[in-house]
Design a protein around this motif. Sequence first.
Motif, short mmCIF file in Angstrom:
data_model
loop_
_atom_site.label_atom_id
_atom_site.label_comp_id
_atom_site.label_asym_id
_atom_site.label_seq_id
_atom_site.Cartn_x
_atom_site.Cartn_y
_atom_site.Cartn_z
N UNK A 655 3.26 5.14 -11.57
CA UNK A 655 2.44 4.87 -10.39
C UNK A 655 2.31 6.13 -9.56
N UNK A 656 1.10 6.36 -9.06
CA UNK A 656 0.84 7.51 -8.18
C UNK A 656 -0.11 7.03 -7.08
N UNK A 657 0.35 7.09 -5.81
CA UNK A 657 -0.49 6.66 -4.69
C UNK A 657 -0.28 7.58 -3.49
N UNK A 658 -1.40 7.94 -2.87
CA UNK A 658 -1.41 8.68 -1.61
C UNK A 658 -2.24 7.88 -0.61
N UNK A 659 -1.89 7.95 0.65
CA UNK A 659 -2.65 7.23 1.66
C UNK A 659 -2.70 7.97 2.97
N UNK A 660 -3.80 7.78 3.69
CA UNK A 660 -3.94 8.36 5.04
C UNK A 660 -4.70 7.36 5.90
N UNK A 661 -4.21 7.13 7.11
CA UNK A 661 -4.85 6.21 8.05
C UNK A 661 -4.92 6.81 9.44
N UNK A 662 -6.02 6.56 10.12
CA UNK A 662 -6.13 6.77 11.56
C UNK A 662 -6.13 5.39 12.21
N UNK A 663 -5.12 5.12 13.04
CA UNK A 663 -4.96 3.81 13.65
C UNK A 663 -5.25 3.92 15.15
N UNK A 664 -6.27 3.20 15.60
CA UNK A 664 -6.67 3.24 17.01
C UNK A 664 -6.50 1.86 17.62
N UNK A 688 -9.34 4.66 6.83
CA UNK A 688 -8.31 5.01 5.86
C UNK A 688 -8.90 5.58 4.58
N UNK A 689 -8.03 6.29 3.88
CA UNK A 689 -8.33 6.80 2.54
C UNK A 689 -7.14 6.50 1.64
N UNK A 690 -7.41 5.92 0.47
CA UNK A 690 -6.37 5.65 -0.53
C UNK A 690 -6.72 6.42 -1.81
N UNK A 691 -5.72 7.03 -2.42
CA UNK A 691 -5.90 7.78 -3.66
C UNK A 691 -4.79 7.37 -4.63
N UNK A 692 -5.16 7.10 -5.89
CA UNK A 692 -4.11 6.81 -6.86
C UNK A 692 -4.53 5.87 -7.96
N UNK A 693 -3.56 5.52 -8.80
CA UNK A 693 -3.78 4.61 -9.91
C UNK A 693 -2.43 4.30 -10.55
N UNK A 694 -2.46 3.36 -11.52
CA UNK A 694 -1.29 3.03 -12.33
C UNK A 694 -1.54 3.55 -13.74
N UNK A 695 -0.53 4.12 -14.36
CA UNK A 695 -0.67 4.80 -15.65
C UNK A 695 0.36 4.25 -16.63
N UNK A 696 0.17 4.58 -17.91
CA UNK A 696 1.12 4.19 -18.95
C UNK A 696 1.32 2.68 -18.98
N UNK A 697 0.28 1.96 -19.37
CA UNK A 697 0.35 0.50 -19.45
C UNK A 697 1.49 0.09 -20.38
N UNK A 698 2.13 -1.01 -20.05
CA UNK A 698 3.33 -1.43 -20.78
C UNK A 698 2.95 -2.18 -22.07
N UNK A 699 2.17 -1.52 -22.92
CA UNK A 699 1.87 -2.05 -24.25
C UNK A 699 2.29 -1.00 -25.27
N UNK A 700 2.43 -1.43 -26.50
CA UNK A 700 2.87 -0.51 -27.56
C UNK A 700 1.84 0.59 -27.80
#
Length: 774
Positions: A655-664, A688-700
Amino acid sequence: MGISPCRWHFRWSIAILTAIWIAASAWTIAQDGAPARSLAGDEPLAEQLAELQAITFEGCQETSPEQLIGVIQSRESEVSFTRRLALYYYENLRENPSTPTAVMKTLTEVQQELADELRYFDPQRAMEDSAALVVYLWQNGFHNAAVNWRFWHNAESQKNTLTFEITEGPRAVIDTIIVLGLDGIAGEAMAEVRGARSMKVGDPFSESLFEAEVGRIVGALQDHGYYRATYEPPVVSVSQDGLHDSILVRIVPGPRVRVAEIVMEENATEYRSVSEDTRRRQLEFEEGEWYSRKNLAQSRANLMSLGVFEVVAIDTLSADFVGADGLPADSLIAVRVFTKNSKNYDVGANLLLFQTAIDNYLNAGAGVNAVYQNVFGGAQIASADLQYILQDISSVIQGTNLQSEALARLRFGWPSLARLEGLRIGLNLETSYSLRLLIDPFRLESFTIGARAPVNLHSYTYFNGFDLSVSVERQIPKNFIGALDSALGQANSPEDSAYVLSTFSQFLVLDQYLRTTGNFFTGIFAGVNLRGEHRDNPVSPTRGTFANISTEFGWGAGKFIRLQFFNTTLTPLRPRLIAATKVKLGHIQLLEFQRGSPTDTNTYVPLERQFFAGGAASIRSYPSRLLHDPNSGYIEIDDESQQQILSNVVGSASLFELGFELRYTLPRPRGLDDLWASIIERSGFTFFTDIGNAFNRMTQDLYGTMRLEDLWKGSVVAAGIGYRFDTPVGPFRLDYATSIYDPLRKEGQVMWNGRQNALGFSNWQLSIGLGHAF
C-alpha cells in the motif's frame, strides 16, 4: 415577551411571501436596522443617537483589524434575518395605502421585540476606545502611535460607520534585557530557564510576549522545586525617540522545596475502593523528591485515564514540617491526592456509529453492552458486547457490496498492571466470536483470543508509547464451496476460470488447512506497535503530529510478516485554517511463496490484515476496496460485475498513500440566533488531494509482480472538496472527489485529456465518514 398565535401566523405569511419574491427576482436586504432616514453620503454624522452598523480600521500596517477589534468596547449591530425581513416588508408595504393597519402594527412589533440586537454610537465610548487602542499599540512597541476616530455614513455600503484611523509609526526594538534573581538557582533548573527564553536583543518589543516568556521562566522554576516562584512586574524604559526599549524584571524564586508527605484521600461513596497501591502507581512524584508542577498535572491525567474516577484533585497542604535533617518548614511541602470514584457498573443498548482503527471505515449498527469497573479493586474494567454491524456504510452510496458482521465479545482491561523504571504497563485481554458476510452466501466465521500490553513512555520522546500483542485465531469459511462454484459458473472462458481459482486460492488454502491438519487454531500472531501522539486533540486536532509503526508476524495456515507506517501532521496557517498531511505505507512479506515454484504458492493472509485502497479514508475518488494497481493488482475478467465480488475477498500486499488537506472552519456569524450561529460555527470545508494505490494483489498470479515504476505510474491522483460538521466524537464529513489522473482507465487517464464527461456525476465519487480522513 410572549408572542400571540396571530403574530406567529403572520410570520409564516412573511416567509411564504419571501419565498415567492425570491423566485421572482433577485433582491438584497436593507442593512439599516431602523426605519430609513435622510443621511448625507460620506459626511460626518451629528453626534446624536444613531445606530452603529459597521466598525472599520484604516492605516493598519503591522497590526490587523482582527487584533484591534478585540481591544475596543464598541460593537456594531448584530441584526438577525428576522429583523431584516420585517424591516424590508415594513419599508415596502408602508408605501402601499391599502396595506392593512394590523400588518404594519405586527411588523413594527416584530422589530421592537428584536430591538436588543441594535447597537448605537456613543462618542464617549469611541474616545475611550481610541485611548485603549493607543495603550495596546504602546504595549506592542508603537510608542509614537496616534489614533483618531470619525463616525460617518458610508454611501457605498449604506451603513453608519465608526472608523478608527491608526497611525502606527515605527516599532521599537529591544536593546537591553536584564533578568535579576536567578543567582544560586540549581543547575538543572537553570538549564530549563535558558530553554524557556526566546526574546533577544533586536526583537520588536511586545509586552504580552515578554510576560509570556517570564511566565515560562517561573513555570520552569516551579517544575524544579521552586514551589513559590513568582516575579515582580517588569520595568520598561523607552528611549526619547521611542525606538528602543530596555526591560528589567526581577524573578523571586523562593526556597526550593521537597515533597515531605503524600496524603491519599478517597471518596469511594457506595462503590468499591480503588487500592492505594494502584493510585500511587499513577503518580509521577514521590516523597523526598523536588516539587514539580508539571509532574502533579501529569499525575492527575494518569489517574483520570484509568476511567474509574469521577473527580481527581491534586493540591498542596499547609503544614509545618521539620525534617530529620533539620530542614526548615518552608523547604518541605505536603501534597494531597483526592479521588472520587465513579459508578462501578453500566448496562445499556446503543445505536453505533464509529470509525475502525485500522482501515478508518465508517461502520453503523446496534448493540447491547454491560460494563463493570474496578473489578478487583485495581481499576480493572470488564465488559461484554453483542453487536450487529454494517461495515463501511459509504458503500451504500457508492454502489458497492455492503458487508455485515455479527459480533460477540468479552474484554478485560487492567490499565495499571505494573510500573517498571518509571514506565506504566497495562494489560488488555479479549475474546470474540464473529460471523461476517462477505458475498452472499459466503461468510467468514472467526473466533479470536488476544492479549495486548500497552506501555506508556515519556511524553517528551517522539514515540511516547508502544504495544506488545499476541493472539490466536480460528477462521472458518462458511458456504465457501458454493460461492466458488457460483463464481466458476459465471466464468465465460478458461482464463476467467483460472482467475477465479487464483482469486479464491487463499480460502482454498484455509479450507485445506482445516481439513488436513486437525489444528483448532488457524493462526498465531505476535506484533509490536510504536506510537507517537503529539496532537493537541486526538479527536479534532488543530496542530501537532501523530506517527505509528507496526510489525506483526503470522504463523499457521499462512506465514507472513506485516509492516505498516502511518504519519500525519497538522499545521495552522491562520485562524480557522489548517493544513494536514498524510503518509501511509504498508507491505506484507509472504514466507511460503516463491514465484515459479510448484509448491511454495501459499498466499493466505487473514482478510482483515490485507491492504485495500479506495474509500472515505483512502483515495476518495474510488469506492471502498475497488482501487488496485493496473499492473500488479487488477484481475482481468470478462464479467466486470465480478470485480466488486473479488474486491471484497482479495486484498493486496502493498500500500502507498499520500494525502493533503486544507481544513477551513467557518466563523461564528453575527445577526443570527444562537442555534443557527452554532451550526455554522461548527461547520467547515476541506480541499484535498489523495495520491496512491494498492499493489501486489494477494493471488498466485499477481503477488510479487509490482515494479518500482508502478509507484508513480500506477498511483491515482484524486482531488475534491468536503463538508465537515463538528461532533463530540469527531467531525461528520461528506467528501466529493474525482481522479485527476487515473491509470486504470484505458482512455482519458488525465482528466483534461480526452476523458468523456469529465465534470459529470459519473466521474465523481461521494463518500461519508466520521472523524478526519487522517
